[in-house]
Design a protein around this motif. Structure first.
Motif, PDB file in Angstrom:
ATOM      1  N   ASP A  54       0.516  -0.952  -0.092  1.00  0.00           N
ATOM      2  CA  ASP A  54      -0.020  -0.041   0.217  1.00  0.00           C
ATOM      3  C   ASP A  54       0.454   1.301   0.005  1.00  0.00           C
ATOM      4  O   ASP A  54       0.247   1.950   0.321  1.00  0.00           O
ATOM      5  CB  ASP A  54      -0.910  -0.040   0.687  1.00  0.00           C
ATOM      6  CG  ASP A  54      -0.296   0.242   2.786  1.00  0.00           C
ATOM      7  OD1 ASP A  54       0.954  -0.717   2.484  1.00  0.00           O
ATOM      8  OD2 ASP A  54      -0.671  -0.187   3.070  1.00  0.00           O
ATOM      9  N   VAL A  55       2.408   0.792  -0.447  1.00  0.00           N
ATOM     10  CA  VAL A  55       2.765   2.527  -0.585  1.00  0.00           C
ATOM     11  C   VAL A  55       2.732   3.560  -1.646  1.00  0.00           C
ATOM     12  O   VAL A  55       2.008   2.853  -2.544  1.00  0.00           O
ATOM     13  CB  VAL A  55       4.631   1.673  -0.236  1.00  0.00           C
ATOM     14  CG1 VAL A  55       4.290   1.874  -1.477  1.00  0.00           C
ATOM     15  CG2 VAL A  55       5.656   2.683  -0.348  1.00  0.00           C
ATOM     16  N   THR A  56       3.336   4.943  -1.055  1.00  0.00           N
ATOM     17  CA  THR A  56       2.638   5.633  -1.976  1.00  0.00           C
ATOM     18  C   THR A  56       3.983   6.733  -2.385  1.00  0.00           C
ATOM     19  O   THR A  56       4.536   6.803  -2.061  1.00  0.00           O
ATOM     20  CB  THR A  56       1.689   6.540  -1.713  1.00  0.00           C
ATOM     21  OG1 THR A  56       1.610   7.507  -0.794  1.00  0.00           O
ATOM     22  CG2 THR A  56       0.168   5.991  -1.310  1.00  0.00           C
ATOM     23  N   TYR A  57       4.270   6.773  -3.710  1.00  0.00           N
ATOM     24  CA  TYR A  57       5.135   7.322  -3.806  1.00  0.00           C
ATOM     25  C   TYR A  57       5.449   8.516  -4.272  1.00  0.00           C
ATOM     26  O   TYR A  57       3.746   9.303  -5.148  1.00  0.00           O
ATOM     27  CB  TYR A  57       5.685   6.549  -5.890  1.00  0.00           C
ATOM     28  CG  TYR A  57       6.114   5.468  -4.500  1.00  0.00           C
ATOM     29  CD1 TYR A  57       7.624   4.834  -4.360  1.00  0.00           C
ATOM     30  CD2 TYR A  57       5.405   4.132  -5.408  1.00  0.00           C
ATOM     31  CE1 TYR A  57       7.687   3.689  -4.625  1.00  0.00           C
ATOM     32  CE2 TYR A  57       5.916   2.937  -5.056  1.00  0.00           C
ATOM     33  CZ  TYR A  57       7.386   2.822  -4.727  1.00  0.00           C
ATOM     34  OH  TYR A  57       7.182   0.978  -4.351  1.00  0.00           O
ATOM     35  N   LYS A  58       5.612   9.233  -4.220  1.00  0.00           N
ATOM     36  CA  LYS A  58       5.365  10.977  -4.236  1.00  0.00           C
ATOM     37  C   LYS A  58       7.233  11.385  -4.606  1.00  0.00           C
ATOM     38  O   LYS A  58       7.571  10.835  -4.120  1.00  0.00           O
ATOM     39  CB  LYS A  58       5.392  11.920  -3.002  1.00  0.00           C
ATOM     40  CG  LYS A  58       4.310  11.827  -2.151  1.00  0.00           C
ATOM     41  CD  LYS A  58       3.302  12.255  -1.147  1.00  0.00           C
ATOM     42  CE  LYS A  58       2.243  11.829  -0.689  1.00  0.00           C
ATOM     43  NZ  LYS A  58       1.823  12.641   0.371  1.00  0.00           N
ATOM     44  N   ALA A  59       7.066  12.447  -5.992  1.00  0.00           N
ATOM     45  CA  ALA A  59       8.311  12.841  -6.501  1.00  0.00           C
ATOM     46  C   ALA A  59       8.221  14.754  -6.371  1.00  0.00           C
ATOM     47  O   ALA A  59       7.225  14.787  -6.356  1.00  0.00           O
ATOM     48  CB  ALA A  59       8.216  12.215  -7.764  1.00  0.00           C
ATOM     49  N   ILE A  60       9.824  15.231  -6.533  1.00  0.00           N
ATOM     50  CA  ILE A  60       8.913  16.773  -6.762  1.00  0.00           C
ATOM     51  C   ILE A  60       9.375  16.952  -8.391  1.00  0.00           C
ATOM     52  O   ILE A  60       9.479  16.267  -8.872  1.00  0.00           O
ATOM     53  CB  ILE A  60      10.905  17.248  -6.524  1.00  0.00           C
ATOM     54  CG1 ILE A  60      11.136  16.559  -5.201  1.00  0.00           C
ATOM     55  CG2 ILE A  60      10.249  18.405  -6.811  1.00  0.00           C
ATOM     56  CD1 ILE A  60      12.272  17.010  -4.563  1.00  0.00           C
ATOM     57  N   THR A 106       0.648  -0.246 -15.335  1.00  0.00           N
ATOM     58  CA  THR A 106       0.686   0.352 -14.769  1.00  0.00           C
ATOM     59  C   THR A 106       1.757   1.517 -14.252  1.00  0.00           C
ATOM     60  O   THR A 106       2.138   3.097 -14.413  1.00  0.00           O
ATOM     61  CB  THR A 106      -0.622   1.686 -15.076  1.00  0.00           C
ATOM     62  OG1 THR A 106      -1.056   0.968 -13.477  1.00  0.00           O
ATOM     63  CG2 THR A 106      -1.898   0.571 -16.015  1.00  0.00           C
ATOM     64  N   LYS A 107       1.934   1.295 -12.831  1.00  0.00           N
ATOM     65  CA  LYS A 107       3.104   1.962 -12.309  1.00  0.00           C
ATOM     66  C   LYS A 107       3.362   0.937 -10.874  1.00  0.00           C
ATOM     67  O   LYS A 107       2.868  -0.007 -11.232  1.00  0.00           O
ATOM     68  CB  LYS A 107       1.792   3.152 -10.874  1.00  0.00           C
ATOM     69  CG  LYS A 107       0.756   2.577 -10.418  1.00  0.00           C
ATOM     70  CD  LYS A 107       0.131   3.516  -9.884  1.00  0.00           C
ATOM     71  CE  LYS A 107      -1.151   3.036  -9.286  1.00  0.00           C
ATOM     72  NZ  LYS A 107      -2.712   4.166  -8.216  1.00  0.00           N
ATOM     73  N   GLY A 108       4.464   2.335  -9.907  1.00  0.00           N
ATOM     74  CA  GLY A 108       4.939   0.642  -9.037  1.00  0.00           C
ATOM     75  C   GLY A 108       5.991   0.243 -10.017  1.00  0.00           C
ATOM     76  O   GLY A 108       6.713   0.004 -10.514  1.00  0.00           O
ATOM     77  N   ARG A 109       6.151  -1.260  -9.316  1.00  0.00           N
ATOM     78  CA  ARG A 109       7.502  -1.695  -9.310  1.00  0.00           C
ATOM     79  C   ARG A 109       6.983  -3.037  -9.281  1.00  0.00           C
ATOM     80  O   ARG A 109       6.132  -4.455  -9.690  1.00  0.00           O
ATOM     81  CB  ARG A 109       8.428  -2.054  -8.015  1.00  0.00           C
ATOM     82  CG  ARG A 109       9.372  -2.360  -7.676  1.00  0.00           C
ATOM     83  CD  ARG A 109      10.367  -2.185  -5.952  1.00  0.00           C
ATOM     84  NE  ARG A 109       9.438  -3.041  -5.459  1.00  0.00           N
ATOM     85  CZ  ARG A 109      10.231  -3.523  -4.210  1.00  0.00           C
ATOM     86  NH1 ARG A 109      11.686  -3.564  -4.945  1.00  0.00           N
ATOM     87  NH2 ARG A 109       9.914  -4.144  -3.451  1.00  0.00           N
ATOM     88  N   SER A 110       7.891  -4.217 -10.227  1.00  0.00           N
ATOM     89  CA  SER A 110       8.556  -5.407 -10.686  1.00  0.00           C
ATOM     90  C   SER A 110       9.771  -6.198  -9.762  1.00  0.00           C
ATOM     91  O   SER A 110      10.818  -5.208 -10.081  1.00  0.00           O
ATOM     92  CB  SER A 110       7.984  -5.520 -12.047  1.00  0.00           C
ATOM     93  OG  SER A 110       6.892  -5.413 -12.549  1.00  0.00           O
TER      94      SER A 110
END
Length: 324
Positions: free
Chosen positions: A10-16, A136-140
């Motif tokens: 359930d982690v969310t990613y944020k970027a500058i 579509t997003k996240g990590r494999s």
């Protein structure tokens, strides 16, 4: 474990918005506006305690120009802060009171951590082909040498209608330790002809930042990453990339992307000592390598705060509580 907090489902990613680079650039700009001087394309060669022109104690630094070999600049300062990992410190000339090989205390402090090599490879495609397998997003993650890949944004994300003409970037490989050695075997391999796509040689139609070309992946590496990406995603074919770059953080002057404490090293004792390793010499060491947050920018910031508060007399920010 704290180090694995980015691996939870359930982690969310944020970027500058404009990437991380604007942060040090803005700090540098404010430093210059405050009267500071910045020497780009120069490497610190050595330093030693010295008497300043006004008779007070300080440090003399020797800088070598990267563009004009043999050109050396000597600069006097009241204090020297080395925001460097272990390998960068080891590349400095072993001279002066602090880095003198006979100074066993400092040498022991520097070697309390071990650098960990890491490898990243970014591959650019004209279409986000991974969406065909509903990613579509996240990590494999895989046990192949690519280890893990992250699915980055796509240009024109708001234009969902045209999914066949949207340049997309894939962090195709993000690995460390022994997996880095696999890619090292492909770094300097010469191939004729180079990796060729239907549109010509890969990278020929990329007109973005010139810095991108400084890290261009060799043809053998591109072919191998393509092979592993197909196997990882269960696809017989994927589009050819139009550009690919890589970075091996094991190279000098880094020695590794992160640093970890050695077995038996007492970090709570080393951190306050290495911040000011030699008494009566105004030389200080800070950064991620010798922190309680190794591998993260927070670690670098925490050691910087220790330095500023304990040795330069700065007060902590108003928003910092006693609990941290």
């Amino acid at each position: 474990m704290l180090l694995n907090c980015d691996f939870t489902p359930d982690v969310t990613y944020k970027a500058i918005v404009k990437g991380y680079e604007p942060i040090p650039l803005e700090i540098c700009q404010q430093f210059v506006q405050s009267g500071g001087e910045v020497y780009l394309e120069h490497r610190l060669k050595s330093f030693a305690a010295a008497e300043l022109p006004d008779g007070s104690s300080g440090v003399k630094r020797s800088l070598i120009s990267q563009n004009q070999p043999g050109e050396t600049i000597e600069i006097f300062a009241r204090a020297l802060i080395l925001a460097m990992p272990r390998r960068s410190l080891e590349l400095l000339d072993p001279t002066g009171e602090v880095l003198d090989p006979r100074n066993r205390k400092v040498q022991t402090l520097i070697r309390t951590v071990t650098p960990v090599p890491m490898f990243k490879m970014f591959v650019s495609y004209h279409t986000p082909w991974w969406e065909k397998v509903e990613v579509t997003k996240g990590r494999s993650v895989t046990d192949l040498p690519v280890r893990q890949c992250y699915y980055w944004g796509t240009e024109g994300e708001q234009l969902k209608a045209d999914r066949q003409n949207q340049n997309s970037v894939l962090l195709a490989s993000y690995d460390d330790t022994l997996n880095v050695t696999f890619w090292e075997g492909l770094r300097d391999k010469k191939e004729e002809p180079p990796f060729e796509t239907k549109a010509g040689y890969y990278g020929s139609d990329y007109s973005g930042s010139p810095d991108w070309h400084h890290y261009k992946a060799p043809a053998a590496m591109v072919r191998e990453i393509q092979r592993q990406l197909k196997e990882m995603h269960g696809l017989s074919e994927i589009p050819e990339p139009y550009s690919a770059v890589y970075m091996d953080w094991g190279d000098d002057p880094y020695g590794g992307a992160v640093n970890f404490w050695n077995i038996h090293a007492k970090s709570w004792e080393v951190i306050p000592q290495i911040v000011h390793p030699q008494e009566n010499v105004p030389v200080y060491i800070c950064g991620e390598a010798y922190s309680d947050g190794q591998g993260w920018v927070e670690g670098a910031l925490s050691t910087a705060e220790i330095l500023l508060q304990d040795h330069f007399g700065l007060q902590p920010p108003d928003w910092v509580t006693e609990e941290g």
